[in-house]
Each structure stands twice: as structure tokens, then as C-alpha cells.
Motif scaffolding. Structure first.
Motif, PDB file in Angstrom:
ATOM      1  N   ASN A   1      25.814  20.606  80.601  1.00 48.21           N
ATOM      2  CA  ASN A   1      26.603  19.388  80.758  1.00 48.21           C
ATOM      3  C   ASN A   1      28.106  19.661  80.866  1.00 48.21           C
ATOM      4  N   ALA A   2      28.532  20.878  80.587  1.00 47.78           N
ATOM      5  CA  ALA A   2      29.957  21.205  80.624  1.00 47.78           C
ATOM      6  C   ALA A   2      30.489  21.318  82.054  1.00 47.78           C
ATOM      7  N   ARG A   3      29.606  21.526  83.026  1.00 51.65           N
ATOM      8  CA  ARG A   3      29.990  21.654  84.433  1.00 51.65           C
ATOM      9  C   ARG A   3      31.067  22.726  84.634  1.00 51.65           C
ATOM     10  N   LEU A   4      30.806  23.907  84.104  1.00 51.12           N
ATOM     11  CA  LEU A   4      31.739  25.022  84.201  1.00 51.12           C
ATOM     12  C   LEU A   4      31.713  25.640  85.596  1.00 51.12           C
ATOM     13  N   THR A   5      32.845  26.180  86.016  1.00 49.65           N
ATOM     14  CA  THR A   5      32.885  26.917  87.267  1.00 49.65           C
ATOM     15  C   THR A   5      32.197  28.259  87.065  1.00 49.65           C
ATOM     16  N   PHE A   6      31.859  28.921  88.156  1.00 48.97           N
ATOM     17  CA  PHE A   6      31.229  30.231  88.060  1.00 48.97           C
ATOM     18  C   PHE A   6      32.142  31.197  87.313  1.00 48.97           C
ATOM     19  N   SER A   7      33.422  31.149  87.616  1.00 46.80           N
ATOM     20  CA  SER A   7      34.395  32.024  86.962  1.00 46.80           C
ATOM     21  C   SER A   7      34.445  31.767  85.454  1.00 46.80           C
ATOM     22  N   GLN A   8      34.375  30.513  85.051  1.00 46.26           N
ATOM     23  CA  GLN A   8      34.367  30.182  83.625  1.00 46.26           C
ATOM     24  C   GLN A   8      33.089  30.679  82.953  1.00 46.26           C
ATOM     25  N   LYS A   9      31.971  30.594  83.650  1.00 46.31           N
ATOM     26  CA  LYS A   9      30.713  31.118  83.103  1.00 46.31           C
ATOM     27  C   LYS A   9      30.801  32.626  82.928  1.00 46.31           C
ATOM     28  N   LEU A  10      31.425  33.303  83.895  1.00 51.36           N
ATOM     29  CA  LEU A  10      31.609  34.748  83.768  1.00 51.36           C
ATOM     30  C   LEU A  10      32.438  35.094  82.537  1.00 51.36           C
ATOM     31  N   SER A  11      33.470  34.309  82.277  1.00 52.10           N
ATOM     32  CA  SER A  11      34.318  34.601  81.125  1.00 52.10           C
ATOM     33  C   SER A  11      33.549  34.472  79.810  1.00 52.10           C
ATOM     34  N   ILE A  12      32.510  33.648  79.790  1.00 50.77           N
ATOM     35  CA  ILE A  12      31.683  33.504  78.588  1.00 50.77           C
ATOM     36  C   ILE A  12      30.910  34.791  78.302  1.00 50.77           C
ATOM     37  N   ILE A  13      30.411  35.441  79.352  1.00 52.41           N
ATOM     38  CA  ILE A  13      29.593  36.633  79.139  1.00 52.41           C
ATOM     39  C   ILE A  13      30.380  37.945  79.228  1.00 52.41           C
ATOM     40  N   GLU A  14      31.675  37.872  79.496  1.00 49.78           N
ATOM     41  CA  GLU A  14      32.478  39.087  79.610  1.00 49.78           C
ATOM     42  C   GLU A  14      32.495  39.904  78.331  1.00 49.78           C
TER      43      GLU A  14
ATOM     44  N   ALA B   1      17.539  40.386  86.514  1.00 46.09           N
ATOM     45  CA  ALA B   1      16.652  41.005  85.523  1.00 46.09           C
ATOM     46  C   ALA B   1      17.418  41.342  84.251  1.00 46.09           C
ATOM     47  N   TYR B   2      18.625  41.874  84.392  1.00 48.44           N
ATOM     48  CA  TYR B   2      19.437  42.184  83.211  1.00 48.44           C
ATOM     49  C   TYR B   2      19.763  40.918  82.428  1.00 48.44           C
ATOM     50  N   MET B   3      20.114  39.852  83.154  1.00 52.19           N
ATOM     51  CA  MET B   3      20.436  38.603  82.472  1.00 52.19           C
ATOM     52  C   MET B   3      19.206  38.005  81.789  1.00 52.19           C
ATOM     53  N   ALA B   4      18.058  38.167  82.401  1.00 54.68           N
ATOM     54  CA  ALA B   4      16.826  37.680  81.788  1.00 54.68           C
ATOM     55  C   ALA B   4      16.580  38.403  80.463  1.00 54.68           C
ATOM     56  N   CYS B   5      16.771  39.702  80.465  1.00 55.26           N
ATOM     57  CA  CYS B   5      16.608  40.473  79.222  1.00 55.26           C
ATOM     58  C   CYS B   5      17.628  40.034  78.180  1.00 55.26           C
ATOM     59  N   ALA B   6      18.869  39.864  78.612  1.00 51.28           N
ATOM     60  CA  ALA B   6      19.918  39.450  77.678  1.00 51.28           C
ATOM     61  C   ALA B   6      19.608  38.086  77.083  1.00 51.28           C
ATOM     62  N   TYR B   7      19.052  37.189  77.892  1.00 51.17           N
ATOM     63  CA  TYR B   7      18.684  35.858  77.410  1.00 51.17           C
ATOM     64  C   TYR B   7      17.638  35.952  76.301  1.00 51.17           C
ATOM     65  N   VAL B   8      16.612  36.754  76.539  1.00 52.75           N
ATOM     66  CA  VAL B   8      15.549  36.877  75.539  1.00 52.75           C
ATOM     67  C   VAL B   8      16.085  37.536  74.271  1.00 52.75           C
ATOM     68  N   VAL B   9      16.905  38.577  74.422  1.00 56.25           N
ATOM     69  CA  VAL B   9      17.472  39.252  73.258  1.00 56.25           C
ATOM     70  C   VAL B   9      18.360  38.287  72.474  1.00 56.25           C
ATOM     71  N   ALA B  10      19.174  37.486  73.186  1.00 53.29           N
ATOM     72  CA  ALA B  10      20.039  36.517  72.506  1.00 53.29           C
ATOM     73  C   ALA B  10      19.212  35.460  71.784  1.00 53.29           C
ATOM     74  N   LYS B  11      18.109  35.061  72.401  1.00 52.90           N
ATOM     75  CA  LYS B  11      17.272  34.013  71.826  1.00 52.90           C
ATOM     76  C   LYS B  11      16.416  34.529  70.676  1.00 52.90           C
ATOM     77  N   GLU B  12      15.892  35.755  70.818  1.00 55.03           N
ATOM     78  CA  GLU B  12      14.924  36.253  69.846  1.00 55.03           C
ATOM     79  C   GLU B  12      15.443  37.384  68.970  1.00 55.03           C
ATOM     80  N   GLY B  13      16.653  37.867  69.222  1.00 57.68           N
ATOM     81  CA  GLY B  13      17.247  38.888  68.374  1.00 57.68           C
ATOM     82  C   GLY B  13      17.324  40.252  69.040  1.00 57.68           C
ATOM     83  N   PRO B  14      18.291  41.063  68.608  1.00 60.46           N
ATOM     84  CA  PRO B  14      18.539  42.361  69.238  1.00 60.46           C
ATOM     85  C   PRO B  14      17.444  43.399  68.994  1.00 60.46           C
ATOM     86  N   GLN B  15      16.537  43.136  68.088  1.00 57.12           N
ATOM     87  CA  GLN B  15      15.459  44.091  67.841  1.00 57.12           C
ATOM     88  C   GLN B  15      14.410  44.081  68.947  1.00 57.12           C
ATOM     89  N   GLN B  16      14.530  43.164  69.900  1.00 52.06           N
ATOM     90  CA  GLN B  16      13.559  43.034  70.980  1.00 52.06           C
ATOM     91  C   GLN B  16      13.606  44.227  71.919  1.00 52.06           C
TER      92      GLN B  16
END
Length: 134
Positions: A9-22, A92-107
């Protein structure tokens, strides 16, 4: 009242989304941030002029990232092949990062990707199918 944050719902720009994951700490070989910023610049260029032709030289940061990750030379360097390989790899990397963020770094990252892929991708699609040349 809903709990949690809604990035959708924040309607962030692509650049703003990148800054979140930097702030992600990625091993150098797999750090895609610079190439993803370059992809955004290409996207912006196309957004301003749809007739823009992307040269092989402009794809070089994406090719270099893919070659670093794969450990060998990329054979197909046409725009469509490079963009498909790049978006698939980074996705694929982002998919892995999503699961790790959701379920913990031990994944286990491979298990994380497989779990994500089963629920989000059509695994019956043949990836080496020829593309229609229009």
C-alpha cells in the motif's frame, strides 16, 4: 485495526524498494545490488522511449554478474537471453531471502528456494523452449 506493515500500500518506487534491501549482507559473488540498479536504469530508459534499443554493452553489468555467479562465460548475450537469465537468477535469490526472512536464518537456502518455487512457479514449463521471433 490491522497489525503489521503493508509495503504494497506504500506505492514505493523501484528505487525506494531497492534502498530497503540494500542493507542485505550478500556474499560478494552473489551481490546483485549494483546490477539491479543498472537494470532499473535500463528500465527507466525504456520507459522514456519505448523504441530504445539496448546494446550488448549496456547489458554488460548484468552479464558480468551472471558470469561471476555461474563461474563461466555466458554464451547467449542477446538482450532477451541476458534479461531472462538475470531476472531468473536474481528472482531465485530473492525467493530464498524471502523464505529466510519469514522463517529464520537457520533455513537451508536450497530448501527455501524449492519451497518457494513449488508454491509460486509453474514447474512444468520447459525453460529451453524456443522463443517466438516476432
Amino acid at each position: 485495526m490491522r497489525s503489521g506493515l503493508s509495503i504494497e500500500n506504500a506505492r514505493l518506487t523501484f528505487s525506494q524498494k531497492l534502498s530497503i534491501i540494500e542493507s542485505w549482507e550478500l556474499p560478494e559473488q552473489y551481490n546483485f545490488m549494483a546490477s539491479l540498479k543498472h537494470l532499473n536504469a535500463l528500465r527507466n530508459k525504456l520507459g522514456h522511449n519505448i523504441r530504445t534499443v539496448i546494446s550488448e554493452n549496456e547489458l554488460l553489468p548484468l552479464v558480468q554478474f551472471l558470469e561471476k555467479v555461474r563461474g563461466d562465460k555466458l554464451e547467449k548475450r542477446d538482450a532477451l537471453s541476458v534479461l531472462e537469465a538475470y531476472t531468473g537468477t536474481v528472482g531465485a535469490y530473492m525467493a530464498c531471502a524471502y523464505v529466510v526472512a519469514k522463517e529464520g536464518p537457520q533455513q537451508d537456502l536450497r530448501a527455501s528456494f524449492e519451497k518457494w518455487a513449488v508454491s509460486h512457479m509453474d514447474l512444468t514449463r520447459v525453460s529451453d523452449a524456443p522463443h517466438n521471433e516476432a
